[in-house]
Design a protein around this motif. Structure first.
Motif, mmCIF file in Angstrom:
data_model
loop_
_atom_site.group_PDB
_atom_site.id
_atom_site.type_symbol
_atom_site.label_atom_id
_atom_site.label_comp_id
_atom_site.label_asym_id
_atom_site.label_seq_id
_atom_site.Cartn_x
_atom_site.Cartn_y
_atom_site.Cartn_z
ATOM 1 N N ASP A 135 29.184 42.778 13.963
ATOM 2 C CA ASP A 135 27.826 42.561 13.454
ATOM 3 C C ASP A 135 27.639 43.319 12.137
ATOM 4 N N LYS A 136 26.691 44.269 12.103
ATOM 5 C CA LYS A 136 26.435 45.031 10.877
ATOM 6 C C LYS A 136 27.098 46.404 10.893
ATOM 7 N N TRP A 137 27.826 46.715 11.970
ATOM 8 C CA TRP A 137 28.381 48.056 12.131
ATOM 9 C C TRP A 137 29.897 48.069 12.012
ATOM 10 N N ALA A 138 30.442 49.233 11.661
ATOM 11 C CA ALA A 138 31.883 49.433 11.650
ATOM 12 C C ALA A 138 32.160 50.921 11.871
ATOM 13 N N ILE A 139 33.253 51.218 12.557
ATOM 14 C CA ILE A 139 33.693 52.592 12.742
ATOM 15 C C ILE A 139 35.160 52.687 12.337
ATOM 16 N N GLY A 140 35.576 53.870 11.904
ATOM 17 C CA GLY A 140 36.949 54.026 11.463
ATOM 18 C C GLY A 140 37.481 55.420 11.735
ATOM 19 N N PHE A 141 38.798 55.494 11.882
ATOM 20 C CA PHE A 141 39.483 56.772 12.080
ATOM 21 C C PHE A 141 40.721 56.798 11.209
ATOM 22 N N GLY A 142 40.978 57.934 10.560
ATOM 23 C CA GLY A 142 42.160 58.052 9.725
ATOM 24 C C GLY A 142 42.800 59.421 9.851
ATOM 25 N N VAL A 175 36.661 60.699 10.592
ATOM 26 C CA VAL A 175 35.917 59.774 11.459
ATOM 27 C C VAL A 175 34.711 59.301 10.669
ATOM 28 N N SER A 176 34.559 57.980 10.535
ATOM 29 C CA SER A 176 33.483 57.434 9.696
ATOM 30 C C SER A 176 32.795 56.260 10.371
ATOM 31 N N VAL A 177 31.575 56.003 9.925
ATOM 32 C CA VAL A 177 30.798 54.857 10.392
ATOM 33 C C VAL A 177 30.156 54.188 9.188
ATOM 34 N N ALA A 178 30.029 52.856 9.239
ATOM 35 C CA ALA A 178 29.422 52.101 8.150
ATOM 36 C C ALA A 178 28.380 51.143 8.708
ATOM 37 N N TYR A 179 27.358 50.862 7.891
ATOM 38 C CA TYR A 179 26.286 49.943 8.292
ATOM 39 C C TYR A 179 25.966 48.996 7.143
ATOM 40 N N LYS A 180 25.917 47.707 7.450
ATOM 41 C CA LYS A 180 25.625 46.686 6.453
ATOM 42 C C LYS A 180 24.105 46.548 6.325
ATOM 43 N N TRP A 184 24.519 42.299 0.525
ATOM 44 C CA TRP A 184 25.229 42.746 -0.672
ATOM 45 C C TRP A 184 25.462 44.264 -0.724
ATOM 46 N N MET A 185 25.004 45.024 0.313
ATOM 47 C CA MET A 185 25.194 46.469 0.285
ATOM 48 C C MET A 185 25.525 47.021 1.674
ATOM 49 N N THR A 186 26.589 47.820 1.728
ATOM 50 C CA THR A 186 26.992 48.525 2.939
ATOM 51 C C THR A 186 27.082 50.009 2.622
ATOM 52 N N ILE A 187 26.576 50.840 3.524
ATOM 53 C CA ILE A 187 26.654 52.286 3.342
ATOM 54 C C ILE A 187 27.540 52.888 4.430
ATOM 55 N N GLY A 188 28.133 54.056 4.157
ATOM 56 C CA GLY A 188 29.006 54.677 5.138
ATOM 57 C C GLY A 188 29.006 56.189 5.007
ATOM 58 N N GLY A 189 29.449 56.851 6.049
ATOM 59 C CA GLY A 189 29.551 58.305 6.037
ATOM 60 C C GLY A 189 30.349 58.788 7.223
ATOM 61 N N GLY A 190 30.732 60.059 7.182
ATOM 62 C CA GLY A 190 31.499 60.585 8.296
ATOM 63 C C GLY A 190 31.904 62.028 8.095
ATOM 64 N N GLY A 231 29.709 56.995 1.207
ATOM 65 C CA GLY A 231 30.101 55.894 0.331
ATOM 66 C C GLY A 231 29.154 54.722 0.398
ATOM 67 N N VAL A 232 29.278 53.852 -0.598
ATOM 68 C CA VAL A 232 28.502 52.619 -0.650
ATOM 69 C C VAL A 232 29.401 51.527 -1.216
ATOM 70 N N LEU A 233 29.248 50.316 -0.687
ATOM 71 C CA LEU A 233 30.032 49.164 -1.126
ATOM 72 C C LEU A 233 29.070 48.031 -1.480
ATOM 73 N N PHE A 234 29.135 47.590 -2.751
ATOM 74 C CA PHE A 234 28.284 46.503 -3.226
ATOM 75 C C PHE A 234 29.100 45.228 -3.361
ATOM 76 N N THR A 235 28.569 44.122 -2.844
ATOM 77 C CA THR A 235 29.164 42.804 -3.082
ATOM 78 C C THR A 235 28.374 42.161 -4.215
ATOM 79 N N LEU A 236 28.955 42.168 -5.414
ATOM 80 C CA LEU A 236 28.249 41.685 -6.603
ATOM 81 C C LEU A 236 28.271 40.169 -6.702
ATOM 82 N N ALA A 237 29.288 39.561 -6.161
ATOM 83 C CA ALA A 237 29.454 38.107 -6.146
ATOM 84 C C ALA A 237 30.527 37.798 -5.118
ATOM 85 N N PRO A 238 30.652 36.549 -4.675
ATOM 86 C CA PRO A 238 31.728 36.234 -3.733
ATOM 87 C C PRO A 238 33.096 36.641 -4.300
ATOM 88 N N GLY A 239 33.806 37.526 -3.582
ATOM 89 C CA GLY A 239 35.108 37.979 -4.029
ATOM 90 C C GLY A 239 35.081 39.151 -4.984
#
Length: 450
Positions: A135-142, A175-180, A184-190, A231-239
């Protein structure tokens, strides 16, 4: 025990006391050394086979490589479902130390011009990542190794008072989590949990006319520190994506045991010391733009706040016994790359980068022969199936010839003497392989035969 003790002894010298107080002087510089690490200062950039192929252009802008979370936690949203990735990078660096003049502490006796033909040891760097997005969530481990490597010189070379063997091992769990937030904008932190370990040795001046000096100092220690990533991720256009990531400083309080011995065999004395070490914060900005189904262009600009490393103070019983004036600058890294989708199974990529060392000419040490360097990389991804992929990358680094000019004019070097020379023949070859698996990718229908 913990130790990243970097500093130089500037206390009143005596045959018994001064050698012990001088040990931190050699210990601390080694902590910040970690060899000529393949990022500015004593950093290690090689966390991903996928991104190494473009000289780490596009790292914070997302992509199929899960290691993007290292630079931007919002990028874990880029790959839907459950994904895992493992990478192994073999790093073969090289740097020579040419000595033009060297003098013993106090006496000024010539130590000759014996240099080191290869100051830096080879190393292997493994990393692992896992993400799950729904959905709008993501989790990650590295699990990564953002700092380290080794400098190694025999303790009979002309610069032995400035260092012999220095090993830095670093491991970081993220350990991080992200939310859409929008389309066009997703934010994350951890959270980052950082473990660092060091073993450092050097010859120690004992007041005798060289080469009769046979005292050696050794430090072993470790510590754990904590930091955050945003962090933040912007989708400026498709691709087309733009990503900005921030990693905070990680503060270590290093508690270490300093040992003094004769000929590395007969213990003379040991004592406990503490030193503060702050790993720098960092900002990474990247873009990724797919021009057409075949071509994608990528770029990265990265700033590392190495200027926080101005001096390091070593204390015994909470009393300063040694101070090292480093005067590091901020570090900068720039890279650009392209990716070409040859066919549905094979993607080719290449990139070039340039890195500005934070180490000024006035304080460069053989423990950390860091110089500006040029990155040239190439790599590919081969998709065995829609789920299973193999990444490969090769990089060659070209290091610049840079001076070493260390004298007792700096009080921190009072018990190290004079060393005038240069870092030359600096380069590195790096080969990286990685495997990625997408558990939720569609699978080809089974072929039914009679």
């Amino acid at each position: 025990m913990t130790t990243h003790n970097r500093a130089s002894a500037i206390h009143i010298w005596s045959r018994r006391v001064a050698p012990v107080l001088a040990i931190p002087a050699v210990a601390i510089p080694a902590v910040l050394a970690g060899g000529s690490a393949e990022a500015g200062g004593f950093g290690l950039r090689e966390q991903s086979s996928y991104y190494q192929g473009t000289s780490f252009a596009g790292t914070a802008a997302g992509g199929d490589g899960l290691a993007a979370m290292t630079w931007n936690p919002a990028a874990i949203s880029f790959n839907p479902g459950l994904n895992v990735e493992g990478n192994v990078t073999y790093i073969a660096p090289h740097a020579s130390i040419d000595v033009f003049a060297a003098g013993a502490p106090i006496t000024g006796t010539s130590l000759g011009t014996v240099g080191v033909s290869d100051m830096i040891d080879n190393g292997t760097l493994p990393t692992f990542f896992a993400t799950y997005a729904w959905d709008k969530w993501a989790i990650g481990f590295g699990m990564t190794s953002p700092y380290g490597l080794v400098t190694d010189a025999p303790c009979n070379w002309s610069g032995r008072y400035y260092g012999c063997y220095s090993r830095i091992f670093d491991m970081n769990a993220q350990v991080s989590v992200a939310y859409k937030v929008t389309d066009w904008m997703t934010i994350g932190g951890g959270l980052n949990v950082n473990y660092i370990d060091a073993k450092l040795t050097n010859a120690q001046f004992a007041g005798f006319v060289p080469p009769a000096n046979n005292l050696y100092a050794q430090v072993d220690g470790d510590d754990i520190g904590f930091g955050i990533n945003l962090g933040v991720l912007f989708t400026l256009a498709p691709g087309t994506t733009l990503g900005i990531g921030y990693k905070s400083q990680v503060t270590h309080t290093l508690n270490g045991e300093l040992d003094l011995s004769v000929a590395k065999l007969i213990p003379l004395q040991n004592r406990y010391v503490t030193a503060g070490l702050t790993l720098p914060d960092q900002v990474t900005a990247s873009f990724r733009s797919q021009l057409d189904p075949k071509w994608t262009v990528l770029g990265t600009v990265e700033w590392t706040n190495w200027s926080t490393v101005q001096e390091l103070v070593v204390k015994a019983n909470n009393i300063p016994v040694s101070t090292l004036d480093l005067q590091w600058n901020d570090g900068w890294f720039f890279s650009g790359g392209v990716e070409y989708q040859w066919d549905p199974k094979l993607a080719l990529r290449t990139g070039i980068g340039y890195e500005l060392t934070p180490v000024p000419d006035s304080t460069r040490s053989p423990r950390l022969p860091d110089t500006n360097r040029l990155w040239v990389s190439a790599g590919f991804t081969y998709n065995f199936t829609q789920q299973f992929s193999f990444d490969f990358a090769y990089t060659h680094l070209f290091g610049e010839t840079s001076p070493i000019f260390l004298t007792p004019a700096d009080p921190a070097n009072a018990l190290r003497g004079t060393l005038v020379g240069q870092v030359s023949d600096g380069y590195a070859d790096m080969i990286s392989v990685g495997l990625r698996y997408k558990f939720d990718a569609p699978q080809a229908a089974a072929l039914i035969t009679k």
